[in-house]
Design an enzyme around this catalytic site. Structure first.
Site, PDB file in Angstrom:
ATOM      1  N   GLU A  62       0.872  -1.173   0.000  1.00  0.00           N
ATOM      2  CA  GLU A  62       0.000   0.000   0.000  1.00  0.00           C
ATOM      3  C   GLU A  62       0.908   1.222   0.000  1.00  0.00           C
ATOM      4  O   GLU A  62       1.515   1.555   1.027  1.00  0.00           O
ATOM      5  CB  GLU A  62      -0.927  -0.018   1.222  1.00  0.00           C
ATOM      6  CG  GLU A  62      -1.896  -1.184   1.253  1.00  0.00           C
ATOM      7  CD  GLU A  62      -2.875  -1.184   0.091  1.00  0.00           C
ATOM      8  OE1 GLU A  62      -3.063  -0.114  -0.524  1.00  0.00           O
ATOM      9  OE2 GLU A  62      -3.447  -2.243  -0.208  1.00  0.00           O
ATOM     10  N   CYS A 110      -1.343   9.517   2.440  1.00  0.00           N
ATOM     11  CA  CYS A 110      -0.997   8.891   1.155  1.00  0.00           C
ATOM     12  C   CYS A 110      -2.051   9.139   0.085  1.00  0.00           C
ATOM     13  O   CYS A 110      -1.747   9.082  -1.110  1.00  0.00           O
ATOM     14  CB  CYS A 110      -0.771   7.395   1.337  1.00  0.00           C
ATOM     15  SG  CYS A 110      -2.207   6.490   1.958  1.00  0.00           S
TER      16      CYS A 110
END
Length: 461
Positions: free
Chosen positions: A214, A248
């Protein structure tokens, strides 16, 4: 309390998994409840640690870290029993008479590696998935958020036996490659930068260890001429400046139609002041940069372009004001790498086709946000651009829905999690065909007759 991960602990975790203790539904459900109660019992300590590491306000820390985890666990508990049941699937004529099933099987011993930006949630949410899947786990908190890492270690140590879940502390750049070289994990789940993700995947490949990555990337935010600009300004500002831009899936840069650019920028400036006051450095709702190295890197990115709001920095407190930057070129350094800070560069477009060309200059983004009322524009963006996930007329909120997978593709990651997708990530889909032993069709066996060939052609056409 410090745990050294050695052969003795590795073998203890392997034995615990092989005992079958983690596989029963009642055990998994109990451990998920223990995890939730453990977090509830340590809320004060978790919130304090997040403030010390990142200057997160109580409301922001609860919403994005603790409350997020509560929702994830509650969703898993509601559905886990159904997910664990064998799933019956159709069986083709060729294999009849028979029935076919998919069994979800635990992977075994998993290694979960967390980043520093959401240091609690981005370790605990994957752990909930690993528990739901029936696995043992080794947790590696980020050493760059040391206060949160210490709370996590104590929480896990106080509530789970180390042969089931253990916490390892230390320099991840040294510790993780060493562990992957010495031990055979059944799955590695990593959240962090693409550069580190590549290294982890390379080391894991030596033992053919499957990896979920991720990562991040330059997530665009597009605003066309039909967008509701007041709404867009509020939701863009929230998505960009929460956790001081260290998210993110934060909007990394803004692509706005030339006809509404000036109006939107004025609304963004007003919204920033509304959210954080005239001096955001005194706002308890605004965070700080994690450490000096990252602070200096973000400051360097301010050297090109025109600052229309913000730009103030205080090195002693690692403060960088919410900043909007115009007169930016796609060739500038700020457009070559993920910013991961509270700086929003602004580019304009006249045709929607230009947007696709700009986005395609970088790796496939983890997120994309589009503000529009035009269905044709919406279809164009969704069909033309490849990205992990995102929102129409909002930012970040796709993460809040456990029914949606969260993950990237290409440079922004591999695999997905949240809700059922976490359960699937931490289990193996074992396909089983149960054949009827009372009936045995002869055409399957040699010697093959012309009739058998014709029948096979009919069944397999």
């Amino acid at each position: 309390m410090k745990v050294k991960y050695d052969e003795k602990l590795y073998e203890a975790q392997q034995r615990f998994f092989e005992s079958g203790a983690t596989k029963e539904y009642a055990f998994r459900r109990k451990q998920l409840r223990i995890l939730k109660e453990a977090v509830k019992g340590n809320e004060k300590e978790i919130l304090h640690a997040l403030y010390k590491d990142l200057h997160k306000s109580r409301a922001e820390a609860y919403g994005t870290e603790i409350g997020f985890l509560y929702q994830e666990i509650a969703y898993i508990l509601r559905h886990l029993n159904d997910w664990m049941k064998p799933q019956r699937v159709p069986t083709p004529l060729m294999a009849q008479p028979a029935s076919s099933y998919i069994y979800r099987e635990p992977l075994g011993l998993t290694l979960l590696i967390a980043p520093w930006n959401y240091p609690f949630q981005l370790l605990m949410a994957p752990l909930a998935g690993a528990i739901a899947g029936g696995n043992c786990a080794v947790l590696k908190p980020s050493e760059e958020a040391p206060h949160t890492a210490a709370v996590i270690e104590k929480l896990i140590h106080d509530h789970f036996p180390k042969e089931y879940i253990s916490v390892i502390q230390g320099d991840g750049s040294v510790l993780v490659p060493d562990m992957l070289q010495r031990f055979r994990f059944d799955h590695v789940f990593f959240t962090g930068s693409a550069a580190v993700g590549k290294k982890i995947m390379a080391v894991a490949a030596d033992k053919l260890t499957p990896v979920t990555l991720e990562q991040g990337g330059k997530s665009p935010c597009i605003v066309d001429e039909t967008a509701h600009l007041d709404l867009a300004a509020r939701r863009i500002a929230l998505g960009k400046f929460i956790d001081a831009g260290q998210t993110c899936v934060a909007p990394d840069y803004l692509l706005v139609h030339r006809s509404v650019r000036d109006v939107l920028l004025q609304k963004l400036k007003h919204t920033i002041q509304e959210f954080f006051g005239a001096d955001p450095s005194s706002s308890e709702s605004y965070g700080r940069i994690i450490h000096r190295k990252r602070f200096d890197r973000i400051c360097q990115l301010l050297q090109k372009g025109t600052i229309i709001t913000g730009g103030e920095t205080v090195s002693e407190t690692l403060y960088i004001a919410p900043t909007i930057l115009t007169d930016v070129s796609v060739e500038d350094p700020i457009m070559q790498e993920e910013i991961f800070g509270p700086v929003l560069p602004v580019l304009t477009f006249d045709r929607i086709e230009e947007v696709a060309e700009i986005i395609d200059r970088n790796a496939r983004p983890l997120a994309l946000y589009l503000f529009t009322q035009n269905k044709q524009t919406e279809r164009f963006i969704l069909n033309k651009i490849r990205f992990g996930g995102g929102c129409i007329n909002d930012t970040l909120m796709h993460l809040s829905n456990p029914n949606l997978p969260f993950g990237g593709l290409g440079g922004s990651g591999t695999g997905a999690y949240h809700g059922r997708y976490s359960f699937q990530t931490f289990t193996h889909a074992k396909g089983i065909l149960k054949s009827n032993s009372r009936i045995d069709v002869s055409f399957r066996y040699p010697p093959y007759s012309r009739f058998a060939e014709r029948l096979l052609r009919f069944l397999l056409k």
